[in-house]
Design a protein around this motif. Structure first.
Motif, PDB file in Angstrom:
ATOM      1  N   LEU A 175       0.648  -1.248  -0.047  1.00 34.99           N
ATOM      2  CA  LEU A 175      -0.057  -0.006  -0.007  1.00 34.99           C
ATOM      3  C   LEU A 175       0.800   1.377   0.026  1.00 34.99           C
ATOM      4  CD1 LEU A 175      -2.400  -1.065   2.914  1.00 34.99           C
ATOM      5  CD2 LEU A 175      -2.548  -1.843   0.583  1.00 34.99           C
ATOM      6  N   VAL A 177       1.073   5.371   0.455  1.00 34.45           N
ATOM      7  CA  VAL A 177       0.031   6.456   1.155  1.00 34.45           C
ATOM      8  C   VAL A 177       0.410   7.567   0.424  1.00 34.45           C
ATOM      9  CG1 VAL A 177       0.143   7.609   3.394  1.00 34.45           C
ATOM     10  CG2 VAL A 177       0.482   5.209   3.579  1.00 34.45           C
ATOM     11  N   TYR A 186       0.347  13.166   5.984  1.00 37.05           N
ATOM     12  CA  TYR A 186       0.880  11.722   6.363  1.00 37.05           C
ATOM     13  C   TYR A 186       0.562  11.520   7.784  1.00 37.05           C
ATOM     14  CZ  TYR A 186       3.040  11.807   1.897  1.00 37.05           C
ATOM     15  OH  TYR A 186       3.360  11.680   0.556  1.00 37.05           O
ATOM     16  N   ARG A 189      -3.376  10.783   8.407  1.00 37.58           N
ATOM     17  CA  ARG A 189      -3.693   9.812   7.704  1.00 37.58           C
ATOM     18  C   ARG A 189      -3.187   8.508   8.340  1.00 37.58           C
ATOM     19  NH1 ARG A 189      -6.408   9.739   2.776  1.00 37.58           N
ATOM     20  NH2 ARG A 189      -6.763   7.715   3.374  1.00 37.58           N
ATOM     21  N   ARG A 190      -2.104   8.445   9.412  1.00 42.03           N
ATOM     22  CA  ARG A 190      -1.503   7.374   9.910  1.00 42.03           C
ATOM     23  C   ARG A 190      -2.320   6.416  10.348  1.00 42.03           C
ATOM     24  NH1 ARG A 190       1.043  10.301  13.580  1.00 42.03           N
ATOM     25  NH2 ARG A 190      -0.473   9.618  15.197  1.00 42.03           N
ATOM     26  N   GLU A 192      -5.391   5.752  10.072  1.00 42.18           N
ATOM     27  CA  GLU A 192      -6.368   5.075   9.223  1.00 42.18           C
ATOM     28  C   GLU A 192      -5.675   3.900   8.056  1.00 42.18           C
ATOM     29  OE1 GLU A 192      -8.864   6.234   5.298  1.00 42.18           O
ATOM     30  OE2 GLU A 192      -8.447   7.911   6.725  1.00 42.18           O
ATOM     31  N   GLU A 193      -4.470   4.514   7.673  1.00 40.16           N
ATOM     32  CA  GLU A 193      -3.449   3.773   6.881  1.00 40.16           C
ATOM     33  C   GLU A 193      -2.949   2.612   7.549  1.00 40.16           C
ATOM     34  OE1 GLU A 193      -3.471   4.131   3.632  1.00 40.16           O
ATOM     35  OE2 GLU A 193      -4.033   6.197   3.223  1.00 40.16           O
ATOM     36  N   ARG A 196      -5.702  -0.086   7.957  1.00 46.90           N
ATOM     37  CA  ARG A 196      -5.850  -0.756   6.965  1.00 46.90           C
ATOM     38  C   ARG A 196      -4.936  -1.822   6.506  1.00 46.90           C
ATOM     39  NH1 ARG A 196      -5.887   1.556   1.007  1.00 46.90           N
ATOM     40  NH2 ARG A 196      -4.301   2.863   1.840  1.00 46.90           N
ATOM     41  N   VAL A 209       3.604  -1.006   3.874  1.00 46.34           N
ATOM     42  CA  VAL A 209       3.339   0.242   3.762  1.00 46.34           C
ATOM     43  C   VAL A 209       4.124   1.137   3.133  1.00 46.34           C
ATOM     44  CG1 VAL A 209       1.992   2.257   4.863  1.00 46.34           C
ATOM     45  CG2 VAL A 209       1.309  -0.137   5.524  1.00 46.34           C
ATOM     46  N   TYR A 220       5.411   6.402  11.873  1.00 51.47           N
ATOM     47  CA  TYR A 220       4.508   5.232  11.485  1.00 51.47           C
ATOM     48  C   TYR A 220       5.145   3.852  12.042  1.00 51.47           C
ATOM     49  CZ  TYR A 220       1.599   7.369   7.732  1.00 51.47           C
ATOM     50  OH  TYR A 220       0.790   8.009   7.104  1.00 51.47           O
TER      51      TYR A 220
END
Length: 255
Positions: A175, A177, A186, A189-190, A192-193, A196, A209, A220
């Motif tokens: 994935l 980002v 970034y 969205r940490r 959520e990503e 996921r 990721v 992350y």
């Protein structure tokens, strides 16, 4: 007023008084379950219509019944070529375009104006991504074709088969980002990503990721270290079982 326009107008009004860092929560609240990125695109589409209403009211009125998909494409066009977008808006209003032909025309315009595309970006970073995954997991990677229908349209950017000596072949889902224009996106969205990615780890042997912005790499990785193992085992046997069940999720940056 259509549903998407009502949602976009509501978001626009709330965003006017938003404080720093509140954008994502506002978009999520307005969307009520709809992806914040979708709401963001709706806002951009409505902003395009608002501008068109000032510059060309007649065309704006004729576009009132156009679909969100059509207006979104025109808004994207306007972001790099306002004059061209206005001309295409007139064609849409005169029914000279279908959604398919408008998409094709937009793609051609992006090529003429050398507008970066996500596909081009992904093709450019793929060698670096593959090289780093090989260093992390070992073995050899080969691209795999995937059925969007079979995967339920899982949001996967690269899909590989991992071959290692003495073990069965494994699947690696990747994935990417973003990329985002603003670095702060970034961080927003940490969670959520990464959630996921954790979810996809139930379906694939390894999930990777990829961050185009390396400055976000540490945060992350820290999040992953904290939440991936949030429920520590209490006995040696439980610890061994937990280790076997832990998802194989990794985060890498672009070299």
């Amino acid at each position: 007023m259509s549903t998407w326009k009502k949602r976009a107008r509501s978001a626009m009004l709330k965003l006017r008084n938003a404080k720093r860092g509140e954008t994502e929560s506002i978009l999520s609240a307005v969307g009520q379950g709809i992806n914040p990125n979708t709401v963001r695109r709706e806002v951009q589409a409505l902003a395009f219509l608002d501008d068109l209403r000032k510059s060309d009211p007649a065309i704006s009125r004729r576009l009132r019944v156009s679909s969100f998909g059509t207006i979104e494409l025109l808004a994207r066009w306007s972001s790099f070529d306002p004059r061209g977008a206005a001309e295409e808006a007139r064609k849409v209003a005169s029914k000279e375009h279908s959604l398919k032909s408008l998409k094709s025309a937009l793609q051609s315009a992006m090529e003429r104006h050398s507008v970066p595309t996500r596909l081009g970006f992904l093709q450019g970073i793929e060698p670096s991504v593959r090289s780093q995954i090989c260093r992390i997991l070992g073995g050899n990677l080969a691209p795999l074709k995937r059925s969007e229908k079979a995967l339920g349209r899982a949001p996967i950017d690269f899909f590989y088969q991992l071959t290692q000596p003495g073990t069965a072949d494994k699947c690696v889902a990747v994935l990417v980002v973003g990329p985002y224009r603003y670095v702060g996106q970034y961080s927003k969205r940490r969670q959520e990503e990464l959630w996921r990615a954790m979810g996809l780890a139930w379906a694939f042997d390894h999930v990777v990721v990829v961050l185009p912005e390396r400055r976000s790499l540490i945060e992350y990785q820290r999040w992953l270290a904290e939440y991936a193992f949030a429920s520590p085992a209490r006995t040696a046997e439980e610890e061994n079982t937990a280790r076997m069940r832990r998802p194989s999720v990794h985060v890498i940056g672009i070299n």
